[in-house]
Design an enzyme around this catalytic site. Structure first.
Site, mmCIF file in Angstrom:
data_model
loop_
_atom_site.group_PDB
_atom_site.id
_atom_site.type_symbol
_atom_site.label_atom_id
_atom_site.label_comp_id
_atom_site.label_asym_id
_atom_site.label_seq_id
_atom_site.Cartn_x
_atom_site.Cartn_y
_atom_site.Cartn_z
ATOM 1 N N LEU A 17 11.452 -0.917 2.184
ATOM 2 C CA LEU A 17 11.200 -2.338 2.406
ATOM 3 C C LEU A 17 9.710 -2.555 2.183
ATOM 4 O O LEU A 17 8.897 -1.687 2.497
ATOM 5 C CB LEU A 17 11.566 -2.753 3.839
ATOM 6 C CG LEU A 17 13.027 -2.597 4.263
ATOM 7 C CD1 LEU A 17 13.187 -2.976 5.733
ATOM 8 C CD2 LEU A 17 13.949 -3.443 3.393
ATOM 9 N N ASP A 18 9.345 -3.710 1.649
ATOM 10 C CA ASP A 18 7.926 -4.018 1.498
ATOM 11 C C ASP A 18 7.251 -4.031 2.862
ATOM 12 O O ASP A 18 7.894 -4.240 3.898
ATOM 13 C CB ASP A 18 7.743 -5.387 0.842
ATOM 14 C CG ASP A 18 8.203 -5.417 -0.606
ATOM 15 O OD1 ASP A 18 8.221 -4.335 -1.230
ATOM 16 O OD2 ASP A 18 8.533 -6.505 -1.096
ATOM 17 N N LYS A 19 5.957 -3.844 2.861
ATOM 18 C CA LYS A 19 5.183 -3.793 4.099
ATOM 19 C C LYS A 19 5.496 -4.963 5.023
ATOM 20 O O LYS A 19 5.727 -4.775 6.223
ATOM 21 C CB LYS A 19 3.690 -3.770 3.768
ATOM 22 C CG LYS A 19 2.781 -3.871 4.978
ATOM 23 C CD LYS A 19 1.321 -3.991 4.579
ATOM 24 C CE LYS A 19 0.440 -4.225 5.797
ATOM 25 N NZ LYS A 19 -0.981 -4.434 5.425
#
Length: 355
Positions: free
Chosen positions: A171-173
């Protein structure tokens, strides 16, 4: 509340080896635009007269001196604006250095770092984690420590024996929500095969700008590659003209508001920034997603994307597992600010089986 349902059915899927440099979607482990980091440095007085490679090792301790010496010899280290190719060159206090840093197995800081992790489910083969916004999943330039990988190494001794500590997708940050990690090599290889075969249901909730119009459900099939005009971004591209990979997302309207819309997003593929790119392409950028044109709104300052649901067959036991993560507080407040609510029938994970 997070919950898991499990029933015995079928047989475990076939396995395929995990690639140590890419996730199960075949995407590079570093975030888009993070394949290299240009770092600017000023030589402090205490390093005056040192060899360049020794000085760099003191200033950039996450890299080995041997690796830094290779970078110098490759011509990617500049002093006072000019390339330097001799590691033994002496430096002076106040010298200005610029160095292009790239991830290496040693520099990625695969070290245990204790942190609080919200583990939704765990057995001897895998774990499902509800990731908070702000937590980086895998080390990359600019984020060599404090990542989920570091936390997994501290939490589980078995993680040290697995490629990337068992991480199979990302997942993106600033995206919150669910992801699965492996705790054994057999489970890791099988999870990679499941994701590659699109047998893991990954469902997201998104709050986007502008009310949704037209059909309430849309299937988007638009290839994604690195934006040739802005290398930090990804973009919808014509594969005949630019390097791009197929990308498919299903969007379903849950509710409209005068300011925007609440959407359910189902990944068919898992390209870097896929939902963010496809929504921006449709003219509905995520709230607070500055990289893709989304302005802060409804009290949100991070991209309004939450990996709400994860469903799949257990790769070794054959059980059907279905997990739902509640909305984080910031997204709950954002929905309220726009007069939106989660539809009642959308709260039941059993209403839509994994596919």
């Amino acid at each position: 509340m997070n919950r898991a349902t499990a029933i015995i059915s079928g047989t475990p899927p076939s396995t395929a080896p995990a690639d140590a440099d890419r996730d199960a979607d075949g995407e590079p482990l570093e975030d888009a635009g993070a394949a290299a980091e240009l770092r600017q440095l000023a030589l402090p007085a205490e390093l005056h007269g040192q060899r360049l490679d020794r000085a760099l090792a003191a200033l950039v301790p996450e890299f080995s001196r041997n690796y830094l010496r290779q970078l110098i010899e490759a011509g990617v280290v500049h002093m006072q604006g000019q390339p330097v190719v001799k590691p033994a060159q002496k430096v002076r206090a106040g010298d200005h250095l610029a160095i292009e840093l790239r991830p290496t197995p040693m520099s990625q800081a695969f070290v245990p770092q204790a942190m609080a992790l919200d583990v939704v489910y765990e057995d001897q083969h895998l774990a499902v984690i509800d990731k908070p916004a702000g937590l980086v999943v895998h080390p990359a330039p600019g984020h060599w420590s404090g990542t989920l990988l570091n936390g997994l190494l501290a939490r589980d001794a078995a993680a040290a024996h697995l490629p990337r500590a068992g991480i199979v997708h990302r997942l993106d940050k600033d995206t919150s929500g669910l992801l699965v990690v492996a705790r054994s090599r057999a489970a890791m290889d099988a999870l990679v095969a499941l994701i590659a075969a699109r047998q893991v249901r990954r469902e997201y909730l998104a709050l986007a700008h502008r009310p949704w119009s037209g059909a309430p459900a849309r299937e988007i099939d638009a290839a994604i590659g690195r934006d040739p005009r802005q290398r930090l971004r990804m973009a919808v591209l014509d594969p005949a003209r630019h390097p791009a990979r197929p990308a498919q997302t299903r969007f379903e309207l849950l509710q409209n508001a005068p300011q925007g819309c609440l959407l359910r997003c189902l990944l068919r593929t898992g390209r870097t920034h896929q939902i963010r790119v496809h929504l921006a392409h449709l003219g509905h950028p995520l709230v607070a997603d500055a990289l893709y044109g989304g302005a802060p709104a409804a009290g949100l300052t991070r991209q309004a994307l939450h990996a709400r649901r994860l469903a799949f067959r257990h790769p070794l036991t054959g059980q059907t597992l279905d997990f739902v993560a509640p909305l984080p507080t910031d997204l709950t407040h954002a929905l309220s600010a726009w007069g939106l609510t989660m539809p009642a029938d959308d709260m039941d994970p059993a209403a839509s089986p994994a596919r």
